[in-house]
Enzyme design. Structure first.
Site, PDB file in Angstrom:
ATOM      1  CE1 TYR A  70      58.177  36.006 -34.759  1.00 21.36           C
ATOM      2  CE2 TYR A  70      57.478  37.737 -32.959  1.00 21.36           C
ATOM      3  CZ  TYR A  70      57.578  36.230 -33.409  1.00 21.36           C
ATOM      4  OH  TYR A  70      57.246  35.290 -32.688  1.00 21.36           O
ATOM      5  CG  ASP A 125      50.068  37.637 -36.575  1.00 25.50           C
ATOM      6  OD1 ASP A 125      49.755  36.707 -36.134  1.00 25.50           O
ATOM      7  OD2 ASP A 125      51.132  38.136 -36.562  1.00 25.50           O
ATOM      8  NE  ARG A 175      48.557  33.262 -31.684  1.00 27.39           N
ATOM      9  CZ  ARG A 175      49.252  32.649 -32.333  1.00 27.39           C
ATOM     10  NH1 ARG A 175      49.390  31.489 -33.045  1.00 27.39           N
ATOM     11  NH2 ARG A 175      51.018  33.289 -32.754  1.00 27.39           N
ATOM     12  NE  ARG A 201      46.097  29.652 -42.600  1.00 24.89           N
ATOM     13  CZ  ARG A 201      46.903  29.800 -43.628  1.00 24.89           C
ATOM     14  NH1 ARG A 201      46.146  29.978 -44.889  1.00 24.89           N
ATOM     15  NH2 ARG A 201      48.067  30.060 -43.881  1.00 24.89           N
ATOM     16  NE  ARG A 247      48.095  26.776 -36.588  1.00 30.27           N
ATOM     17  CZ  ARG A 247      49.359  27.146 -36.414  1.00 30.27           C
ATOM     18  NH1 ARG A 247      50.079  26.944 -37.574  1.00 30.27           N
ATOM     19  NH2 ARG A 247      49.730  27.538 -35.409  1.00 30.27           N
TER      20      ARG A 247
HETATM   21  O1  CP3 Z   1      44.089  35.082 -30.396  1.00 29.67           O
HETATM   22  C1  CP3 Z   1      43.370  35.001 -31.393  1.00 29.67           C
HETATM   23  O2  CP3 Z   1      42.611  34.042 -31.782  1.00 29.67           O
HETATM   24  C2  CP3 Z   1      43.280  36.045 -32.443  1.00 29.67           C
HETATM   25  C3  CP3 Z   1      44.167  35.845 -33.437  1.00 29.67           C
HETATM   26  C4  CP3 Z   1      45.894  36.106 -33.122  1.00 29.67           C
HETATM   27  C5  CP3 Z   1      46.706  35.349 -33.973  1.00 29.67           C
HETATM   28  N1  CP3 Z   1      48.144  35.646 -33.765  1.00 29.67           N
HETATM   29  C6  CP3 Z   1      46.297  34.609 -35.296  1.00 29.67           C
HETATM   30  C7  CP3 Z   1      47.258  33.673 -35.696  1.00 29.67           C
HETATM   31  C8  CP3 Z   1      46.531  36.735 -32.233  1.00 29.67           C
HETATM   32  C9  CP3 Z   1      46.095  37.521 -31.307  1.00 29.67           C
HETATM   33  C10 CP3 Z   1      48.072  36.516 -32.631  1.00 29.67           C
HETATM   34  C11 CP3 Z   1      48.922  37.290 -31.810  1.00 29.67           C
HETATM   35  C12 CP3 Z   1      50.421  37.095 -32.252  1.00 29.67           C
HETATM   36  N2  CP3 Z   1      51.097  36.722 -33.434  1.00 29.67           N
HETATM   37  C13 CP3 Z   1      51.320  36.850 -31.298  1.00 29.67           C
HETATM   38  C14 CP3 Z   1      51.503  37.483 -29.967  1.00 29.67           C
HETATM   39  C15 CP3 Z   1      50.748  36.211 -28.876  1.00 29.67           C
HETATM   40  C16 CP3 Z   1      51.678  35.001 -28.798  1.00 29.67           C
HETATM   41  O3  CP3 Z   1      51.121  33.844 -29.342  1.00 29.67           O
HETATM   42  O4  CP3 Z   1      52.832  35.134 -28.517  1.00 29.67           O
HETATM   43  C17 CP3 Z   1      52.644  36.600 -31.986  1.00 29.67           C
HETATM   44  C18 CP3 Z   1      54.231  36.472 -31.312  1.00 29.67           C
HETATM   45  C19 CP3 Z   1      52.369  36.480 -33.703  1.00 29.67           C
HETATM   46  C20 CP3 Z   1      53.207  36.329 -34.399  1.00 29.67           C
HETATM   47  C21 CP3 Z   1      53.015  34.751 -35.158  1.00 29.67           C
HETATM   48  N3  CP3 Z   1      51.777  34.681 -36.007  1.00 29.67           N
HETATM   49  C22 CP3 Z   1      53.576  33.878 -35.225  1.00 29.67           C
HETATM   50  C23 CP3 Z   1      54.907  33.546 -34.559  1.00 29.67           C
HETATM   51  C24 CP3 Z   1      52.699  32.902 -36.250  1.00 29.67           C
HETATM   52  C25 CP3 Z   1      53.340  31.713 -36.463  1.00 29.67           C
HETATM   53  C26 CP3 Z   1      53.104  30.610 -35.324  1.00 29.67           C
HETATM   54  C27 CP3 Z   1      51.924  29.658 -35.369  1.00 29.67           C
HETATM   55  O5  CP3 Z   1      51.340  29.730 -34.391  1.00 29.67           O
HETATM   56  O6  CP3 Z   1      51.718  29.090 -36.611  1.00 29.67           O
HETATM   57  C28 CP3 Z   1      51.779  33.328 -36.436  1.00 29.67           C
HETATM   58  C29 CP3 Z   1      50.718  32.910 -37.315  1.00 29.67           C
HETATM   59  C30 CP3 Z   1      49.166  32.867 -36.796  1.00 29.67           C
HETATM   60  N4  CP3 Z   1      48.588  34.048 -36.065  1.00 29.67           N
HETATM   61  C31 CP3 Z   1      48.292  31.984 -36.762  1.00 29.67           C
HETATM   62  C32 CP3 Z   1      47.059  32.103 -36.292  1.00 29.67           C
HETATM   63  C33 CP3 Z   1      45.859  31.501 -36.183  1.00 29.67           C
HETATM   64  C34 CP3 Z   1      48.525  30.466 -37.423  1.00 29.67           C
HETATM   65  C35 CP3 Z   1      48.614  30.625 -38.924  1.00 29.67           C
HETATM   66  C36 CP3 Z   1      47.890  29.686 -39.813  1.00 29.67           C
HETATM   67  O7  CP3 Z   1      46.819  29.176 -39.537  1.00 29.67           O
HETATM   68  O8  CP3 Z   1      48.205  29.224 -40.797  1.00 29.67           O
END
Ligand code: CP3
Length: 341
Positions: free
Chosen positions: A147, A72, A22, A35, A26
């Site tokens: 999910y 994502d 990640r 964003r 943010r």
């Molecule tokens: O790693 C990176 O920088 C690449 C991008 C990436 C994102 N999500 C961007 C993201 C990757 C590799 C993921 C993987 C992901 N997404 C996982 C597996 C890894 C982990 O963290 O367990 C999972 C379970 C998800 C599903 C997901 N996406 C959730 C549960 C959420 C909400 C929680 C949160 O952190 O906000 C997201 C949203 C998300 N995916 C954001 C980002 C940067 C935040 C959203 C935003 O910017 O508004």
């Protein structure tokens, strides 16, 4: 050779390559600025100019050894006709699947819907510094399914676990479809230009042993096998969060090139219980990175010491947290790159 690729080929390095799960996100002001211009999180992911820019932001700032594609894991359900939205503060929202018929109503996986992702990859690959590797990814079938069934994040994925016990045949059909979609999606990412792929099974740790073998480890092994058969030059990293005592067996059976360790796993135990050639990735506690200072230094040093002499990729044990100060990431990089004392 790029340090990350060298580690993935099994070479122990004095200074391990480092990237952070990640890392585009943010905690970066430049991420938040871009964003705020996007209509929604998925629009952000599906706009190649924006997604490419945020993929590159952490590389410009920190020169990590790898860039990870900005997207994502939930774009796969989105491309199966189960629309996904992200509400600020509350995470992903999907229409839950609560019956076997719900599984059978899903549309076939539309890979072309994800063409903006492949265009993002094309843009990033020409803009990366020569020593930075490019990682693509997908979610493991179990985590993505969890999910799709619940329709939102939960603390323990109970809805998917109930569904799998209640309707094992329908759940198997869902998992099979996710295996096929994940293979097709990873192959296209590779053809578009990623050099490494990581499979995220963030929720593997909630399953009892039989269910873990059936829904987590088995499907990941099938994806690894298919990617390896068709693109043998591309290393695969498996991040099976909560793998716990299963880790030694996984390293013998999944067929991946490297294994991500989560925060809770003792690196010394992982090193002792796996073959000396096994490439391990991890596993700094993201909270230590939030706190910084002496606590951070101590954790970094313990990880470097535990993996010394082994092929190792420095990373967190889970994704970086939003409240992480930038200076702590700088401190981490300086300390890892100063080498072991
Ligand atoms: O790693 C990176 O920088 C690449 C991008 C990436 C994102 N999500 C961007 C993201 C990757 C590799 C993921 C993987 C992901 N997404 C996982 C597996 C890894 C982990 O963290 O367990 C999972 C379970 C998800 C599903 C997901 N996406 C959730 C549960 C959420 C909400 C929680 C949160 O952190 O906000 C997201 C949203 C998300 N995916 C954001 C980002 C940067 C935040 C959203 C935003 O910017 O508004």
């Amino acid at each position: 050779m790029k340090p990350l690729i060298s580690a993935l080929q099994g070479k122990a390095q004095q200074i391990p390559p480092i990237w952070l799960m990640r890392q585009a996100g943010r905690y970066l002001p430049e991420y938040r600025a871009l964003r705020s211009q996007a209509k929604s999180f998925l629009d952000f992911c599906y706009t190649p100019a924006m997604a490419a820019e945020v993929t590159l932001q952490p590389i410009r700032r920190f020169h990590f050894d790898a860039a990870i594609l900005f997207s994502d894991i939930l774009v796969i359900p989105d491309a199966m006709g189960q629309p996904v939205s992200f509400e600020t503060g509350s995470g992903p929202k999907l229409d839950p699947i609560d019956t076997p018929e719900g599984v059978d109503r899903l549309a076939s996986f539309d890979l072309e819907k994800l063409s903006p992702v492949f265009e993002t990859i094309d843009r990033v690959k020409t803009a990366l510094p020569a020593d930075v590797a490019f990682i693509g990814f997908c979610g493991a079938p179990w985590t993505v399914a969890s999910y799709m069934i619940a329709g939102h994040g939960t603390p323990d994925q109970a809805p998917a676990r109930l569904f799998a016990f209640r309707y094992p045949e329908a759940f198997e059909r869902l998992i099979e479809r996710l295996i096929d979609a994940s293979i097709a999606y990873l192959l296209r990412q590779i053809d578009a230009g990623v050099e490494v792929v990581q499979i995220f099974d963030s929720w593997a740790g909630v399953l009892p042993a039989n269910e873990f073998a059936r829904w987590s480890a088995g499907p990941i092994a099938r994806i690894v096998q298919a990617v390896k058969a068709q693109r043998p030059h591309v290393p695969v990293i498996a991040f099976v969060r909560g793998a716990d005592a299963h880790l030694p067996h996984l390293t013998q059976t999944l067929g991946a090139d490297a294994y991500g360790l989560d925060t809770a796993l003792d690196p010394a135990w992982a090193v002792a219980e796996t073959a000396p050639t096994t490439v391990l990735q991890g596993n700094l506690d993201p909270l230590a990175l939030v706190v910084g200072g002496a606590a951070l230094d101590r954790e970094i040093d313990a990880i470097l010491a535990a993996f010394a002499g082994r092929p190792h990729i420095f990373n967190l044990g889970h994704g970086i947290l939003q409240q992480t100060p930038i200076e702590h990431v700088e401190r981490l990089l300086a300390r890892v790159r100063a080498g072991r004392s």
